[in-house]
Enzyme design. Structure first.
Site, short mmCIF file in Angstrom:
data_model
loop_
_atom_site.label_atom_id
_atom_site.label_comp_id
_atom_site.label_asym_id
_atom_site.label_seq_id
_atom_site.Cartn_x
_atom_site.Cartn_y
_atom_site.Cartn_z
N ASP A 217 13.60 23.72 11.35
CA ASP A 217 14.70 24.29 12.12
C ASP A 217 15.34 23.26 13.04
OD1 ASP A 217 16.44 26.31 12.77
OD2 ASP A 217 15.23 26.97 14.47
N GLY B 287 14.79 34.11 22.35
CA GLY B 287 14.92 34.26 20.91
C GLY B 287 14.15 35.47 20.46
N GLY B 288 14.14 35.70 19.16
CA GLY B 288 13.50 36.89 18.64
C GLY B 288 12.00 36.94 18.90
N PHE B 289 11.37 35.80 18.93
CA PHE B 289 9.93 35.78 19.05
C PHE B 289 9.44 35.15 20.34
CE2 PHE B 289 10.87 36.00 14.60
CZ PHE B 289 10.00 36.99 14.16
N LYS C 246 6.78 28.81 27.31
CA LYS C 246 7.29 29.64 26.22
C LYS C 246 6.37 30.85 26.06
CE LYS C 246 8.63 27.83 22.18
NZ LYS C 246 9.81 28.32 21.47
N VAL D 47 11.79 31.40 26.92
CA VAL D 47 11.34 30.18 27.57
C VAL D 47 11.76 30.22 29.03
CG1 VAL D 47 11.44 27.67 27.57
CG2 VAL D 47 11.57 28.91 25.43
N LEU E 43 15.18 30.01 30.60
CA LEU E 43 15.95 28.89 30.05
C LEU E 43 16.57 29.26 28.72
CD1 LEU E 43 13.37 26.04 30.69
CD2 LEU E 43 15.50 26.40 31.95
N GLY E 44 15.92 30.18 28.00
CA GLY E 44 16.44 30.54 26.70
C GLY E 44 15.65 31.68 26.13
#
Ligand SMILES: *[C@@H]1O[C@H](CO)[C@@H](O)[C@H](O)[C@H]1NC(C)=O
Ligand SMILES: *[C@@H]1O[C@H](CO)[C@@H](O)[C@H](O)[C@H]1NC(C)=O
Ligand SMILES: *[C@@H]1O[C@H](CO)[C@@H](O)[C@H](O)[C@H]1NC(C)=O
Ligand SMILES: *[C@@H]1O[C@H](CO)[C@@H](O)[C@H](O)[C@H]1NC(C)=O
Ligand SMILES: *[C@@H]1O[C@H](CO)[C@@H](O)[C@H](O)[C@H]1NC(C)=O
Ligand SMILES: *[C@@H]1O[C@H](CO)[C@@H](O)[C@H](O)[C@H]1NC(C)=O
Length: 609
Positions: free
Chosen positions: A448, A333-335, A352, A338, A330-331
């Site tokens: 954030d 990122g750096g860490f 996640k 998902v 779904l997505g």
């Protein structure tokens, strides 16, 4: 759709606990709607379009009534979800009530719940029935904050034996009820060496899962630990109910045979009941000793069960996400990445996968997860559980089919939101943040807030994702979590998101007479009120203006958003944050934001796309 909830804020619950009317002892309950009030409460938020709301409420109530009266049901749900003020409602009668008693109990609950006037959510819990409505679906909810035990005030004479019998009975019900079709059981047991009998019932909402029922009854059981040797006690909660008494409150022929559902866990208790009936002898003493030992060992286990998150097996989550396949992603990122997952029971979840290797992060994981899993608010994404035993740390969240807000502002669904929906998203986001900052028992700063971290449920209500993970970040990307400076970081970012929601694009203008040029051109000009849009823009500008001390807290923002009057606040000063590209970059040096915002952005990209 999963919609965690909490219409009832903590403050309400405190009041509710005070309002709780301790049950009076029932003389004869065999034919009785049992409208002894145990718990009630109204949401602190009112519906917005009252005519819509009341006609929805009336329609769902009459639907529920017809289900329990003519279809002979003891449990029913009904909803009117397609309009601006949706109503989702649930009624549940204890199975031993006759149809007529169930309907009477429901009618009493309706007139009681009408006291909440225009509140967009409310509940009433009687001995005989339970009625609740909310503006979003809550049918899958089990235990909720505010769950409480209600002990009677009369004590019995043979305290120890009675206590043992009650504990045994409730333990059995806790084990058996989730396995019984319909989630209801009524049972009784003789008290060893005496003429007393204990009667008990337990019940879960029929729409929750077996494990949710189990968890809810575990909490209910714990809430009643202190009741015996009082002659009666109840535990009330969102998704379940537990009650015992030394007085019969259901007919003998309503008793459930729970023995087949006890399995290994309850067999010692079965012996106990038989032992009690057979009576006498030295063996009895031994059996009592075994029971006491068993109870004690269960109690200590309970403490852990109560506070921790649900633990999922890594293997199950891996197969739910098709081995973390690209197509399920779904997505990223750096860490973390998902993934969408489908559990064996058909429930859809978002998983996640954290790419955190430091032992420090792993150590913090448990405490953070425990904290976040206790956050319950309808505008905050719900953490369902985690997995900490596999090669990677996994977090399991409810899945939001509509994805994140940025898709509706910039992505393929741009222009799909009308003004009402946009306002609801702004308002809900403000409420979720106010809860994190001020109403949860520790202050959680999100740090954030941005459109890709605001997810939308089926009714386009916002749910903020990715809060509370701050301590898992590598050391150099953290900053102090407490203190008002940091809290105002969220206010600032919220203001930015509001401007995005209104303008749908980069910021061009903010001078007074240019307000409406900020409005997303994809929004129909007939559907918003200029004054309202202007007010919201002004609020956004106050949130984003320097200095930090002038920025409102999120609860002040909530109040500003609902106040009818046009803003009589200080006129927003020109934001200092708009650079030559007319894009907001993030905080200037007055706050702690800018160096972290990029790092956290990649960490928290919950549902990118
Ligand atoms: C027990 O509770 C009932 C109902 O709340 C109340 O009327 C009664 O006075 C209480 N009795 C004692 C001994 O506290
Ligand atoms: C909700 O409405 C009731 C009466 O309809 C009113 O007394 C109450 O103040 C309102 N609450 C809020 C938060 O607007
Ligand atoms: C309430 O909603 C109805 C239909 O959904 C609409 O016709 C009416 O104008 C609305 N009223 C207000 C005060 O917004
Ligand atoms: C809803 O029902 C109540 C009580 O029966 C009634 O007073 C009210 O007028 C009804 N409202 C609507 C909008 O139907
Ligand atoms: C609430 O409703 C009940 C039942 O209809 C009624 O007896 C009671 O007076 C009401 N209470 C308030 C505070 O309105
Ligand atoms: C249970 O017993 C009552 C009398 O105590 C009787 O009226 C009722 O019909 C019985 N119900 C069932 C299901 O046998």
């Amino acid at each position: 759709m999963k919609t965690p909830f909490m219409l009832w804020c903590r403050r309400w619950w405190l009041m509710a606990v005070v309002v709780v009317v301790v049950a009076s002892i029932l003389e004869s309950a065999m034919s009785d709607p049992e409208i002894n009030l145990l718990n009630k409460g109204c949401s602190q938020y009112n519906a917005t379009n009252l005519s819509d709301f009341f006609s929805n409420l009336n329609a769902t109530f009459s639907d529920l009534r017809s289900q329990i009266s003519s279809q002979n049901k003891k449990f029913a749900t009904a909803q009117q979800a397609r309009t601006s003020d949706p109503v989702h409602a649930m009624v549940q009668c204890r199975d031993y009530l006759s149809v007529a008693d169930c309907v009477s109990c429901f009618d009493a609950a309706v007139s009681q719940i009408r006291n909440c006037s225009a509140a967009n959510g409310a509940r009433v819990i009687y001995d005989g029935c339970f009625l609740r409505y909310e503006s979003s679906s809550f049918y899958d909810q089990g235990t909720l904050p505010g769950n409480v035990g209600v002990c009677g005030n009369r004590t019995v004479s043979q305290a120890t034996a009675f206590d043992t019998a009650v504990q045994g009975l409730l333990t059995d019900l806790k084990i058996a009820t989730p396995k019984i079709n319909g989630f209801f059981a009524a049972t009784k047991s003789e008290v060893v060496g005496g003429s007393t009998t204990v009667y008990a019932v337990s019940q879960c909402a029929e729409t929750i899962s077996e494990s949710t029922c189990q968890d809810c009854l575990t909490v209910a059981y714990a809430n009643m630990q202190s009741c015996p040797p009082n002659a009666d006690g109840r535990a009330v909660d969102g998704g379940c109910f537990l009650r015992y008494s030394d007085t019969a409150f259901f007919a003998d022929n309503q008793t459930t045979n729970i023995n087949p559902f006890l399995g290994g866990g309850g067999s010692s208790k079965k012996n106990a009941i038989i032992g009690g009936v057979v009576g006498g002898g030295g063996g009895l003493l031994l059996i009592v000793a075994i029971i006491l030992w068993y109870q004690l060992s269960r109690k200590s286990k309970l403490v852990q069960e109560l506070q921790g998150p649900v633990i999922y097996s890594y293997k199950d989550l891996k197969s739910a996400t098709k081995k973390f396949s690209e197509e399920n992603k779904l997505g990223e990122g750096g860490f973390s990445d998902v993934y969408k997952g489908t559990l064996k029971n058909g429930n859809i979840i978002a998983v996640k996968k954290l790419a955190l290797s430091s032992s420090r992060a792993k150590a913090d994981f448990e405490s953070e997860v425990k904290l976040i899993s206790n956050v319950h608010h309808r505008n905050l994404i719900r953490l369902l559980g985690c997995s900490n035993k596999g090669p990677e740390l996994l977090l399991v969240y409810e899945y939001m089919a509509n994805g994140s807000l940025d898709r509706f502002l910039y992505g393929e669904r741009r222009g799909a939101l009308n003004w009402k929906q946009r306002f609801d998203i702004i308002f809900g986001t403000a409420r979720g943040l106010a809860y994190l900052h001020e109403q949860f028992h520790v202050c959680i700063i999100h740090r954030d807030i941005k459109s890709s971290n605001i997810l939308l449920d089926d009714d386009f209500q916002p749910k903020i994702a990715d809060f509370g993970l701050a301590r898992l970040l590598p050391e150099d990307q953290k900053y102090a979590i407490h203190g008002q400076l940091c809290e105002k970081v969220d206010t600032y970012n919220f203001g930015v998101v509001v401007l995005e929601i209104i303008s749908g694009e980069a910021w061009k203008l903010y001078e007074d007479d240019m307000h409406l040029r900020l409005v997303d051109e994809s929004m129909d000009t007939n559907e918003y009120r200029e004054e309202e849009v202007k007010k919201v823009i002004e609020i956004a500008l106050i949130c984003t203006q320097s200095p930090v001390s002038v920025r409102p807290t999120m609860s002040e923002v909530v109040v500003m958003l609902v106040s009818e009057r046009s803003m009589e606040l200080t006129r927003p000063t020109r934001p200092t944050l708009i650079d030559n590209d007319k894009k907001i970059r993030g905080e200037t040096t007055t706050s702690t934001g800018s160096s972290t915002s990029n790092a956290t952005a990649s960490f928290t990209n919950f549902t990118g796309r």
